[in-house]
Design a protein around this motif. Sequence first.
Motif, short mmCIF file in Angstrom:
data_model
loop_
_atom_site.label_atom_id
_atom_site.label_comp_id
_atom_site.label_asym_id
_atom_site.label_seq_id
_atom_site.Cartn_x
_atom_site.Cartn_y
_atom_site.Cartn_z
N GLY A 85 20.74 63.03 11.18
CA GLY A 85 20.41 64.69 12.36
C GLY A 85 20.33 65.50 11.85
O GLY A 85 19.95 66.61 11.46
N HIS A 86 22.23 65.25 11.21
CA HIS A 86 22.92 66.51 10.56
C HIS A 86 21.99 66.90 8.96
O HIS A 86 21.87 67.81 9.13
N LEU A 87 21.11 66.24 8.09
CA LEU A 87 21.43 66.68 6.82
C LEU A 87 19.93 66.85 7.65
O LEU A 87 19.39 68.06 6.42
N ALA A 88 19.03 66.63 7.99
CA ALA A 88 17.61 67.73 8.11
C ALA A 88 17.87 68.73 8.55
O ALA A 88 17.28 70.38 8.01
N ALA A 89 19.38 69.73 9.80
CA ALA A 89 18.70 70.63 9.16
C ALA A 89 19.90 71.70 7.55
O ALA A 89 19.53 72.65 7.33
N PHE A 90 20.50 70.52 6.90
CA PHE A 90 20.88 71.17 5.90
C PHE A 90 20.13 71.65 5.03
O PHE A 90 19.64 72.50 3.90
N ALA A 91 18.66 70.43 4.99
CA ALA A 91 17.40 70.39 4.34
C ALA A 91 16.99 71.49 4.43
O ALA A 91 16.14 72.52 4.34
N PHE A 137 34.66 55.89 -0.38
CA PHE A 137 34.64 57.28 1.01
C PHE A 137 35.34 57.91 0.89
O PHE A 137 35.23 59.25 1.45
N SER A 138 36.56 57.58 -0.15
CA SER A 138 37.54 59.15 -0.13
C SER A 138 37.72 59.83 -1.13
O SER A 138 37.28 60.93 -0.59
N ALA A 139 36.59 59.45 -1.67
CA ALA A 139 36.12 61.16 -2.36
C ALA A 139 34.87 61.10 -2.54
O ALA A 139 34.71 62.44 -2.72
N TRP A 140 34.07 60.79 -1.57
CA TRP A 140 32.67 61.21 -0.97
C TRP A 140 33.51 61.79 0.20
O TRP A 140 32.92 62.79 -0.05
N GLY A 141 33.89 61.75 0.96
CA GLY A 141 34.32 62.32 1.58
C GLY A 141 35.39 64.20 1.42
O GLY A 141 35.11 65.31 1.93
N SER A 142 36.39 63.67 0.40
CA SER A 142 36.84 65.07 -0.38
C SER A 142 35.09 65.78 -0.90
O SER A 142 35.50 67.43 -0.42
N TYR A 143 34.55 65.06 -1.37
CA TYR A 143 33.75 66.07 -2.12
C TYR A 143 33.53 67.12 -0.62
O TYR A 143 32.27 68.26 -1.01
N CYS A 144 32.75 66.13 -0.03
CA CYS A 144 31.96 66.68 1.35
C CYS A 144 32.14 68.05 1.82
O CYS A 144 31.88 68.89 2.36
N ALA A 145 34.58 68.29 1.82
CA ALA A 145 35.65 68.96 2.13
C ALA A 145 34.91 69.95 1.57
O ALA A 145 34.64 71.19 2.14
N ARG A 146 35.37 69.92 0.19
CA ARG A 146 34.44 71.26 -0.99
C ARG A 146 33.06 72.18 -0.28
O ARG A 146 33.08 73.30 -0.14
N ILE A 147 32.22 71.43 -0.24
CA ILE A 147 30.86 71.47 0.08
C ILE A 147 31.14 72.42 1.42
O ILE A 147 30.04 73.21 1.12
N ALA A 148 31.46 71.36 2.18
CA ALA A 148 31.04 72.30 3.54
C ALA A 148 31.87 73.86 3.16
O ALA A 148 31.39 75.21 3.94
N GLY A 156 26.98 81.33 3.71
CA GLY A 156 26.38 81.59 5.18
C GLY A 156 26.12 81.54 5.36
O GLY A 156 25.37 80.91 7.28
N PHE A 157 25.62 79.68 5.51
CA PHE A 157 24.87 78.51 6.12
C PHE A 157 25.82 78.71 7.76
O PHE A 157 27.34 78.12 7.68
N PRO A 158 24.99 77.91 8.65
CA PRO A 158 25.73 77.93 9.94
C PRO A 158 25.74 77.28 9.84
O PRO A 158 25.83 75.79 9.35
N ASP A 159 26.72 76.74 11.48
CA ASP A 159 27.64 75.06 11.25
C ASP A 159 26.92 73.81 11.35
O ASP A 159 26.87 73.14 10.90
N GLU A 160 25.58 74.52 12.26
CA GLU A 160 24.52 72.80 12.05
C GLU A 160 24.34 72.71 10.25
O GLU A 160 23.63 71.82 10.31
N ARG A 162 25.26 73.17 7.99
CA ARG A 162 27.22 72.97 7.43
C ARG A 162 27.72 70.93 7.72
O ARG A 162 28.46 70.55 7.48
N ALA A 163 26.71 70.85 9.13
CA ALA A 163 27.34 69.55 10.02
C ALA A 163 27.66 68.66 9.16
O ALA A 163 28.02 67.40 9.13
N PHE A 164 26.11 67.91 7.99
CA PHE A 164 26.03 67.05 7.53
C PHE A 164 27.56 66.51 6.54
O PHE A 164 28.32 65.65 6.86
#
Length: 219
Positions: A85-91, A137-148, A156-160, A162-164
Amino acid sequence: MTAVTARQLLGTAIRTLAPDPAANPLVPLIERGEASPAALAALALEQREVIPADRRAFQHLAQRADPASAVFFTTLATGEELAAGHLAAFAGACGVTAERAAGYVPLAGCQAYPAYVSWLALNASPGDVVLALTANFSAWGSYCARIASGLRTHYGFPDEARAFFDFFAEPAPDLDEQATAAVQAALDTGDLNPDLAHTYGSLLQQYESMFWATLGTAV
């Protein structure tokens, strides 16, 4: 063996299987705001394929697993449903329309990771998979934090939108406890082969690196 031993085993796997920082060409670009809109859109489109594949693999592992590991894999499958569901907002924020998504041809280098997760779901001992996945998952989580962070600061992406990435970047103490319980149960029953689990984890990290390298060179 004690629960502490299970935690030590997980900690060792996370440390020894940590990816080479130079193995990911795309995340630093997003973090600095230098990735193109096309790269962000490709990331969204590839994840549209990864998320449902991983969810089905985790569901299958839950069916095969002992009760402790089944709890872990069920949590992962539920998490993939929420992430979809979060991915749909990012896409959408990346300009990915339904028509564009329908016509997109996934990249083999990106889809090797979920293909291997599916192989593990069919062939590997669930206890070994718990250990291998937790390290990845430890590496994946780190990547996601940096992307967010990059999406917030530079795009300037809104919260929704970036939620993914925020979802995967957040600490998951309940999941950590479930992983520990699953590894402990596998140790107690002799259903864990640390060397084999390390091999699985190493391959997962290599496929993870392939995902990012493929995106980095394709757009």
